[in-house]
Design a protein around this motif. Structure first.
Motif, PDB file in Angstrom:
ATOM      1  N   GLN A 266       1.357  -1.091   0.244  1.00  0.00           N
ATOM      2  CA  GLN A 266      -0.040   0.129  -0.427  1.00  0.00           C
ATOM      3  C   GLN A 266       0.844   1.266  -0.004  1.00  0.00           C
ATOM      4  N   MET A 267       1.981   1.551   0.370  1.00  0.00           N
ATOM      5  CA  MET A 267       2.602   2.584   0.991  1.00  0.00           C
ATOM      6  C   MET A 267       3.376   3.359  -0.589  1.00  0.00           C
ATOM      7  N   ILE A 268       3.991   1.769  -1.152  1.00  0.00           N
ATOM      8  CA  ILE A 268       4.797   2.252  -2.800  1.00  0.00           C
ATOM      9  C   ILE A 268       3.822   2.708  -3.558  1.00  0.00           C
ATOM     10  N   SER A 269       2.070   1.786  -3.377  1.00  0.00           N
ATOM     11  CA  SER A 269       1.498   2.145  -4.492  1.00  0.00           C
ATOM     12  C   SER A 269       0.693   4.637  -3.703  1.00  0.00           C
ATOM     13  N   LEU A 270       0.669   4.244  -3.117  1.00  0.00           N
ATOM     14  CA  LEU A 270       0.678   5.714  -2.704  1.00  0.00           C
ATOM     15  C   LEU A 270       1.665   6.509  -2.398  1.00  0.00           C
ATOM     16  N   LEU A 271       2.823   6.623  -2.719  1.00  0.00           N
ATOM     17  CA  LEU A 271       3.762   7.171  -2.562  1.00  0.00           C
ATOM     18  C   LEU A 271       3.905   7.809  -4.464  1.00  0.00           C
ATOM     19  N   VAL A 272       3.651   6.348  -5.060  1.00  0.00           N
ATOM     20  CA  VAL A 272       3.070   6.359  -6.344  1.00  0.00           C
ATOM     21  C   VAL A 272       2.707   7.173  -6.694  1.00  0.00           C
ATOM     22  N   PHE A 273       0.901   7.411  -6.620  1.00  0.00           N
ATOM     23  CA  PHE A 273      -0.500   8.201  -7.104  1.00  0.00           C
ATOM     24  C   PHE A 273       0.119   9.267  -6.398  1.00  0.00           C
ATOM     25  N   LYS A 274       0.990   9.607  -5.471  1.00  0.00           N
ATOM     26  CA  LYS A 274       1.530  11.032  -5.057  1.00  0.00           C
ATOM     27  C   LYS A 274       2.090  12.003  -5.893  1.00  0.00           C
ATOM     28  N   ASN A 275       2.880  11.330  -6.737  1.00  0.00           N
ATOM     29  CA  ASN A 275       4.078  11.830  -7.536  1.00  0.00           C
ATOM     30  C   ASN A 275       3.413  12.096  -9.128  1.00  0.00           C
ATOM     31  N   LEU A 276       2.423  10.727  -9.422  1.00  0.00           N
ATOM     32  CA  LEU A 276       1.408  10.809 -10.393  1.00  0.00           C
ATOM     33  C   LEU A 276       0.653  11.702 -10.734  1.00  0.00           C
ATOM     34  N   LEU A 277      -0.102  12.670  -9.864  1.00  0.00           N
ATOM     35  CA  LEU A 277      -1.072  13.402  -9.385  1.00  0.00           C
ATOM     36  C   LEU A 277      -0.467  14.399  -8.706  1.00  0.00           C
ATOM     37  N   LEU A 284       0.343  12.719 -14.844  1.00  0.00           N
ATOM     38  CA  LEU A 284      -1.624  12.987 -15.141  1.00  0.00           C
ATOM     39  C   LEU A 284      -1.912  13.946 -15.801  1.00  0.00           C
ATOM     40  N   GLY A 285      -1.292  15.217 -15.317  1.00  0.00           N
ATOM     41  CA  GLY A 285      -1.682  16.457 -15.508  1.00  0.00           C
ATOM     42  C   GLY A 285      -0.705  17.220 -16.507  1.00  0.00           C
ATOM     43  N   GLN A 286      -0.026  16.542 -17.000  1.00  0.00           N
ATOM     44  CA  GLN A 286       0.600  16.756 -18.268  1.00  0.00           C
ATOM     45  C   GLN A 286      -0.084  15.999 -19.487  1.00  0.00           C
ATOM     46  N   PHE A 287      -0.639  14.609 -19.059  1.00  0.00           N
ATOM     47  CA  PHE A 287      -0.964  14.344 -19.904  1.00  0.00           C
ATOM     48  C   PHE A 287      -2.756  14.471 -20.394  1.00  0.00           C
ATOM     49  N   ILE A 289      -3.142  17.959 -20.348  1.00  0.00           N
ATOM     50  CA  ILE A 289      -3.153  19.125 -20.707  1.00  0.00           C
ATOM     51  C   ILE A 289      -2.855  18.610 -22.560  1.00  0.00           C
ATOM     52  N   ASP A 290      -1.933  17.527 -22.570  1.00  0.00           N
ATOM     53  CA  ASP A 290      -1.508  17.277 -23.930  1.00  0.00           C
ATOM     54  C   ASP A 290      -2.528  16.494 -24.905  1.00  0.00           C
ATOM     55  N   ILE A 291      -3.539  16.081 -24.103  1.00  0.00           N
ATOM     56  CA  ILE A 291      -4.885  15.347 -25.043  1.00  0.00           C
ATOM     57  C   ILE A 291      -5.533  16.611 -25.137  1.00  0.00           C
ATOM     58  N   GLY A 292      -5.494  17.500 -24.812  1.00  0.00           N
ATOM     59  CA  GLY A 292      -6.604  18.685 -24.603  1.00  0.00           C
ATOM     60  C   GLY A 292      -8.244  19.020 -24.166  1.00  0.00           C
ATOM     61  N   VAL A 293      -7.582  18.055 -22.924  1.00  0.00           N
ATOM     62  CA  VAL A 293      -9.323  17.705 -21.836  1.00  0.00           C
ATOM     63  C   VAL A 293      -9.268  18.848 -20.873  1.00  0.00           C
ATOM     64  N   THR A 294      -8.120  19.496 -20.497  1.00  0.00           N
ATOM     65  CA  THR A 294      -7.388  20.853 -19.941  1.00  0.00           C
ATOM     66  C   THR A 294      -6.277  21.646 -20.215  1.00  0.00           C
ATOM     67  N   ASN A 295      -6.234  22.951 -20.153  1.00  0.00           N
ATOM     68  CA  ASN A 295      -5.285  23.752 -20.406  1.00  0.00           C
ATOM     69  C   ASN A 295      -4.889  24.351 -19.609  1.00  0.00           C
ATOM     70  N   LYS A 296      -4.721  23.807 -18.234  1.00  0.00           N
ATOM     71  CA  LYS A 296      -3.981  23.905 -16.804  1.00  0.00           C
ATOM     72  C   LYS A 296      -3.590  22.860 -15.819  1.00  0.00           C
ATOM     73  N   ARG A 297      -3.293  22.238 -15.331  1.00  0.00           N
ATOM     74  CA  ARG A 297      -2.852  21.870 -14.945  1.00  0.00           C
ATOM     75  C   ARG A 297      -4.061  21.452 -12.930  1.00  0.00           C
ATOM     76  N   ILE A 298      -3.917  20.311 -13.072  1.00  0.00           N
ATOM     77  CA  ILE A 298      -5.592  19.826 -12.251  1.00  0.00           C
ATOM     78  C   ILE A 298      -4.887  19.786 -10.744  1.00  0.00           C
ATOM     79  N   PRO A 299      -5.412  20.797  -9.760  1.00  0.00           N
ATOM     80  CA  PRO A 299      -4.780  20.598  -8.418  1.00  0.00           C
ATOM     81  C   PRO A 299      -5.614  19.345  -7.413  1.00  0.00           C
ATOM     82  N   PHE A 300      -5.111  18.440  -8.216  1.00  0.00           N
ATOM     83  CA  PHE A 300      -5.660  17.132  -7.037  1.00  0.00           C
ATOM     84  C   PHE A 300      -5.339  16.631  -5.536  1.00  0.00           C
ATOM     85  N   LEU A 301      -4.037  17.048  -5.448  1.00  0.00           N
ATOM     86  CA  LEU A 301      -3.762  16.940  -4.193  1.00  0.00           C
ATOM     87  C   LEU A 301      -3.480  18.832  -3.500  1.00  0.00           C
ATOM     88  N   THR A 302      -4.067  19.360  -3.830  1.00  0.00           N
ATOM     89  CA  THR A 302      -3.828  20.585  -3.365  1.00  0.00           C
ATOM     90  C   THR A 302      -5.102  21.840  -2.970  1.00  0.00           C
TER      91      THR A 302
END
Length: 450
Positions: A266-277, A284-287, A289-302
């Motif tokens: 579980q700890m590894i999964s959480l740390l991976v998701f922390k970096n991913l989000l 994930l935020g950059q992806f 933006i690249d596919i045109g879903v949004t024009n700015k990064r989404i603050p998943f954790l903030t």
């Protein structure tokens, strides 16, 4: 009648001062009487000499200074009630150590007290047996009867005593800390800790900054526990029902894929998701933006709201495989004739699921669901390793928007050394989780059948 009563009284009177005396002299149970007498000698030795030698070898100046040279229990009770009378790193009192020593001495004394009460009770019945039956039960006969009747309890007694000291002692220490001023302003041995009664509880509910934070965090803790429990449960049930369908092919492959989140630590999964989000450089935020879903990064954790949604969804990803595998095993053991009878009666798939599958699955998994709910109340890892309780809320006292009670307690203790208030919330959390779990267990049909 008076002679009979005299026998009983004599047995109890002798055992009251000389442990095992009634059994030894009146009941003729020599071995039992000697064992009880040895326990009394051990008690007197602990009180009279052990404290002195421990202090002698440890160079403990404090106990010599206060003039308590030998009494282990006397010292323990003195330390527990006073928590010391002189501060200082070198020759002063260490309040937390005094509290621990006091708890241990009280627990040991309680153990000896129980043996003493049993000694008197046994002495009474030993005399009563002689009075009423006119026969003596020898130590050999008593031992044989006891082993045949109470063998499991005898075997478990050492384990129970060990568990009591390893589990009960820390719980008592945490409980008593709530009634002290143990915080960063009163850290032993430089400073003494004092008993403050219920002032910490009053502060938690009366001081606005504390009460506002507490009720907000408590509300989110309840919401978090309910969401994480029931989302993982019903999504796991949904997947299990799909995999149990006769129309699904390659079930082993799909089951292996969906069980992967449970297999990864579980700890590894959480740390991976922390970096991913991560809102600044997460892939994930950059992806998006690249596919045109949004024009700015989404603050998943903030973002306060998005962060709460994120931790629930991540927990769902990690938690549903356990329920999926468990419920699938239950579904495979349900009598197929029930479904055949339902189909003959014209029941549809939804009706069959509602009337047959769901009640049987819930009956089998009810206790585990309650335990999972209690565990999510203390789901420290899912919060701390993903968001660390953030984002920071300036209106909260040392807590963030995604902090639950256990993660807030962690911050108060490890980061801010506010042990007294953290202990208060530990007690409240224990009462809350314990009462809810007990109420649910009592209502559970699985426990009613035991």
């Amino acid at each position: 009648m008076n002679i009979n009563m005299t026998k009983r009284k004599a047995s109890v009177l002798i055992s009251a001062f000389l442990w095992g005396g009634g059994q030894f002299f009146i009941g003729k149970q020599r071995v039992k009487g000697l064992l009880l007498f040895c326990i009394e000698i051990i008690l007197l030795s602990i009180e009279g000499f052990s404290g002195y030698w421990l202090d002698y070898f440890a160079g403990n100046i404090r106990n010599f200074r206060i003039g308590i040279y030998g009494g282990f229990f006397t010292r323990g009770i003195w330390g527990l009630t006073t928590l010391g009378d002189k501060a200082g790193a070198r020759y002063g009192d260490h309040s937390t150590m005094l509290m621990i020593e006091g708890i241990i001495s009280v627990m040991v004394l309680a153990l000896f007290l129980l043996i003493y009460i049993w000694n008197l009770r046994d002495a009474y019945f030993t005399g009563k047996e002689i009075d009423t039956k006119g026969v003596y039960t020898t130590s050999k006969e008593y031992l044989k009867h006891t082993l045949s009747k109470s063998f499991p309890y005898i075997i478990l007694t050492p384990v129970i005593i060990l568990v009591a000291f390893m589990v009960l002692m820390p719980i008592l220490f945490s409980f008593l800390t709530a009634f002290t001023n143990y915080n960063k302003n009163h850290l032993p041995p430089a400073s003494l800790i004092d008993w403050v009664g219920f002032s910490n509880f009053v502060k938690l509910f009366k001081v606005p900054i504390w009460s506002g934070t507490f009720f907000s965090v408590l509300l989110w803790t309840v919401i978090w526990s309910l969401l994480t429990t029931f989302t993982t449960y019903f999504f796991g049930m949904f997947q299990a029902v799909l995999l149990n369908s006769k129309h699904v092919k390659a079930k082993s492959l799909y089951r292996s894929i969906m069980i992967l989140p449970w297999a990864i630590p579980q700890m590894i999964s959480l740390l991976v998701f922390k970096n991913l989000l991560n809102g600044q450089f997460g892939p994930l935020g950059q992806f998006l933006i690249d596919i045109g879903v949004t024009n700015k990064r989404i603050p998943f954790l903030t973002d306060p709201f998005l962060a709460k949604v994120t931790v629930v969804l991540v927990n769902l990803w990690m938690g549903f495989p356990m329920f999926m595998i468990m419920i699938q095993g239950i579904l495979s053991n349900i009598d197929k004739s029930l479904y055949e009878a339902a189909q003959i009666d014209g029941g549809g798939d939804l009706q069959v699921f509602k009337k047959i599958t769901l009640p049987l699955v819930f009956q089998a998994t009810g206790p585990l669901l309650v335990m999972n709910l209690a565990g999510n109340f203390n789901g420290f890892g899912s919060i701390y390793f993903l968001t660390e309780g953030g984002p920071v809320n300036p209106n909260y006292q040392l807590a963030g928007d995604t902090d639950i009670l256990i993660s807030w307690i962690y911050k108060l203790t490890l980061n801010n050394q506010i042990y007294d208030m953290a202990a208060v919330m530990c007690i409240i959390l224990f009462l809350l989780v314990g009462s809810v779990s007990f109420w649910n267990f009592k209502r559970s049909s699985a426990f009613k059948e035991v």
